[in-house]
Design an enzyme around this catalytic site. Sequence first.
Site, PDB file in Angstrom:
ATOM      1  N   THR A 149       9.115  -1.843   4.668  1.00 33.11           N
ATOM      2  CA  THR A 149      10.115  -2.858   4.349  1.00 33.11           C
ATOM      3  C   THR A 149      10.342  -3.797   5.540  1.00 33.11           C
ATOM      4  OG1 THR A 149      11.216  -1.479   2.701  1.00 33.11           O
ATOM      5  CG2 THR A 149      12.544  -3.205   3.709  1.00 33.11           C
ATOM      6  N   LYS A 200       3.096  10.922  -3.500  1.00 31.94           N
ATOM      7  CA  LYS A 200       3.307  12.052  -2.588  1.00 31.94           C
ATOM      8  C   LYS A 200       3.674  13.304  -3.364  1.00 31.94           C
ATOM      9  CE  LYS A 200       4.742  10.276   1.889  1.00 31.94           C
ATOM     10  NZ  LYS A 200       5.872  10.105   2.822  1.00 31.94           N
ATOM     11  N   SER A 234      14.531  15.361   8.030  1.00 31.82           N
ATOM     12  CA  SER A 234      14.252  14.101   8.723  1.00 31.82           C
ATOM     13  C   SER A 234      15.020  12.941   8.095  1.00 31.82           C
ATOM     14  CB  SER A 234      12.740  13.854   8.671  1.00 31.82           C
ATOM     15  OG  SER A 234      12.431  12.546   9.042  1.00 31.82           O
ATOM     16  N   ASP A 265       3.601  17.526   5.914  1.00 34.91           N
ATOM     17  CA  ASP A 265       4.574  16.832   5.079  1.00 34.91           C
ATOM     18  C   ASP A 265       5.340  17.871   4.278  1.00 34.91           C
ATOM     19  OD1 ASP A 265       5.711  14.472   4.513  1.00 34.91           O
ATOM     20  OD2 ASP A 265       4.127  13.697   3.242  1.00 34.91           O
ATOM     21  N   ARG A 272       8.579   0.141  10.112  1.00 36.17           N
ATOM     22  CA  ARG A 272       7.325  -0.578   9.914  1.00 36.17           C
ATOM     23  C   ARG A 272       6.302   0.400   9.366  1.00 36.17           C
ATOM     24  NH1 ARG A 272       7.371  -5.507  11.911  1.00 36.17           N
ATOM     25  NH2 ARG A 272       8.704  -6.066  13.661  1.00 36.17           N
ATOM     26  N   SER A 316       0.729   3.016   5.814  1.00 34.40           N
ATOM     27  CA  SER A 316       0.732   2.255   4.563  1.00 34.40           C
ATOM     28  C   SER A 316       0.439   0.779   4.864  1.00 34.40           C
ATOM     29  CB  SER A 316       2.085   2.402   3.873  1.00 34.40           C
ATOM     30  OG  SER A 316       3.069   1.655   4.548  1.00 34.40           O
ATOM     31  N   GLY A 341       4.867   6.358  -0.383  1.00 39.19           N
ATOM     32  CA  GLY A 341       3.582   6.637  -1.012  1.00 39.19           C
ATOM     33  C   GLY A 341       3.174   5.670  -2.099  1.00 39.19           C
TER      34      GLY A 341
END
Lengths: 506, 506
Positions: free
Chosen positions: B212, B297, B273, B265, B204, B208, B177
Amino acid sequence: METLKLRKICIDTYRENVAYLHRDCPVYRSEGFQALSKIEIHKADDGTPVIAVLNVVDDENILAPDELGLSEQAFTQLDLADGTGVQVAHARPPASLQAVHRKIAGERLTLDEYRGITRDIKGNRYSRIEIAAFLVSCTETGMERDEVLSLTRAMVETGKRLDWSEPLVVDKHCIGGIPGNRTSMLIVPIVAAHGMLIPKTSSRAITSPAGTADTMGVLAHVELSPDQLHNIVRRERACLAWGGKARLAPVDDILIAVERPLSLDSPGQMVASILAKKIAAGSTHLLIDIPVGPTAKVRSRSAALRLRKLFEYTGDHLGLQLEVVITDGRQPIGRGIGPVLEARDVMQVLNNHPDAPADLREKTLQLAGRILEFDPDMRGGQGYVIARDILDSGRALAKMEALIEAQGENPGRPTPGKLQQPVLASASGMITDIDNLQMAHIARLAGAPMDPGAGVDLHRKLDEQVKQGDHLYTIHAEFPADFHFACEAAAAASGYRVETTGPTGE
Amino acid sequence: METLKLRKICIDTYRENVAYLHRDCPVYRSEGFQALSKIEIHKADDGTPVIAVLNVVDDENILAPDELGLSEQAFTQLDLADGTGVQVAHARPPASLQAVHRKIAGERLTLDEYRGITRDIKGNRYSRIEIAAFLVSCTETGMERDEVLSLTRAMVETGKRLDWSEPLVVDKHCIGGIPGNRTSMLIVPIVAAHGMLIPKTSSRAITSPAGTADTMGVLAHVELSPDQLHNIVRRERACLAWGGKARLAPVDDILIAVERPLSLDSPGQMVASILAKKIAAGSTHLLIDIPVGPTAKVRSRSAALRLRKLFEYTGDHLGLQLEVVITDGRQPIGRGIGPVLEARDVMQVLNNHPDAPADLREKTLQLAGRILEFDPDMRGGQGYVIARDILDSGRALAKMEALIEAQGENPGRPTPGKLQQPVLASASGMITDIDNLQMAHIARLAGAPMDPGAGVDLHRKLDEQVKQGDHLYTIHAEFPADFHFACEAAAAASGYRVETTGPTGE
């Protein structure tokens, strides 16, 4: 924005709009779409965009890279010719989805929020998973009764509403689950013979062996245009038609398309769904039948009472006169299960035939009597007697014949399936249980409702004494494969329980 | 049962299996399928059937009436040649769906029930609406912490699990976030330079402007085979690779494919997860970063603390050593937002460049220090100093260069987007707010991460004084259309709030 050529893809994706882009489509690449992204399709004149879920095509025989494909329903909605230039973009999530997230978090929604949700659902702005999320958030624990009222109101507002311009427009509805329960086909002619307006539309079976529309379809045409339906109702005070073409409460149709495969059956959704449809159909007075039994939809009297209160609360606030009757749902009603066999039962009752199933007749008279008492001139408690007079005198039969003629008699009336297999009592004793679900399952395996003559014909009912080897019921089918599956299922579990009594009769 | 000829339909329906039958297919008619029915496809040798949702085709160019079409993923799963004879039937609902219905009704599920659900999801026996129903039933109000533990355990069990055969395998994870938050690319070389094993795989970007894996992709190859990854980790004690090919915790991948479009979420799902993926990847020690801020977030410290406890409870019961750090999430980290600009920031920090963003360096040292203290030989509180020594001495840079070489240096390293537009302060005063969501939105509109040079370069951060007309940030893009959209969005809402101070300095 790049323009794509519209192309109809002849795939029926039912109530979900699907758009197709070729993987080499420049827009697919530049916009960073993914398969299952929701996209908006814009017309050149900038009207309301159509929303669809994306599938990615790797075959130029299906779709070229400069084309946008739409499944049949989406293509119809966009209402443009093949080859028209259209533009696509990421769909913004529908504004009302925020309210759904609040509902998921356990909050209570307002009427305006339900209005927003139903408007967006009607506009096809919800994907099927978003509809599923909304429905799950509205389960029993999640919906206050004023929310059920709000949802019902919002669903009525988003559809058409019929107006019969009469003070008394009656209807009846059973919440379902009981095989053979064809009282509507008897109540409608009785009530109409009394002069009440009862424009009854029914559904076809989805998971059951027959819907009223399937059974009436054995006798007469049931797929009537709105004009035909209107004319028949005006002349005969009634109809017994299929409601599928009416498109009343369109949001409910969309919700049901997700509810059914999920087997979601929450009281709030059920009440909103039934009442929205009835109000949209112009009903002023409604009788609801809630059968209770161990294999019925509602399994305890206390659950039935809660459901009744929810119906009453919602109906009262929407100006609908509503009576809820809790009935015996411990076993199938009548003898036949499946369109032809049920139509036979119905006609036997109308004909006062000595073999007519007594339970179907009795339940019919109880419910018809309650509906007749919606008539302000009728003395309380007299409905039953008047219903019986109408039935016994043959006036109900005459009305049914008039309805069949008005709707158009089915010329090639089908007969019970020729393949027949009796199922026998494996022991002597008393029948203490008949499983509604198993009987419906066997009848469907036999081919009902697709093959109207297929189904199950019950020879024995609850509390009867049988001897080992007595015929409990007969399976009817048209095709060997179906017949085989149904017989196999009945051999594995007949659906009947026979309790043997000891030698002392205990 | 009738046999149909299998045909691959080159349509990518992502994680939903779709089957296609022609409307005139005899099986479609006799079985009473409907569009969106779930059907089972059986091989002749009677292996595990493949489950798919049905679409109905009205075009013989796509599919003939004697064929069964399968979308790409479903075809791969069935693993038979085009033209093979297959049989179809109504799919029975997965057995574990009863547990989902109990969860919807507000009940608590057992470990075995979560096992049943994850097994059926992995077996593709759930449709997307059924997955949505499960996810919604597991929202914050609906999941006890022992259920989060059960779900995590069940997800780990249904996938592969890597074993590095070392007592200390560390990893870090940020719940996300915060734009520009590329600490992993600094922490990994620092920690690996110390000798710890840190096989870092990343995702990926989906929503957003950069993940990274996208930012590391600017410098080196990130799509490594399992063998390559293994060899690099053995040699260098680390990697910075894309995790997409690993197929660890496959159930999580399926759930996320529904969670994302629904913007669900819930804390329970998030914890399950993240921890399932890390345990499957063989981690023994894990640092979790929870940024808190008004546009992060997690928006309050109390929510962050609750989330921390849930991480700790679940990690502890699964034998994972876990540290949770609550960090400042009030604004983006570093200066660059977008792969190339972020990679520049990272390399500046590694090079101890005078322009290196101090906040990125400082946050890196804090987190790396905590990870180094997982080393049982390290004195409590010494991690930060050792991390700083490793960075200042150039050993972290050397490790990063070794990783780039091992993974394969990106030969055509991209540069910041040539189209540039500064965004100016509209008033003088102090910067009191930078909106993470709006900055990410502008960077994505500019083309990030698809165009790696696109994004936003921040010149000012929170609490700095600016004069009217000062450059707040610069938008970079590669293509005029993207550039235009990004500039338009920034003009409508810059994402910065500048509070003017009165003449009295109040």
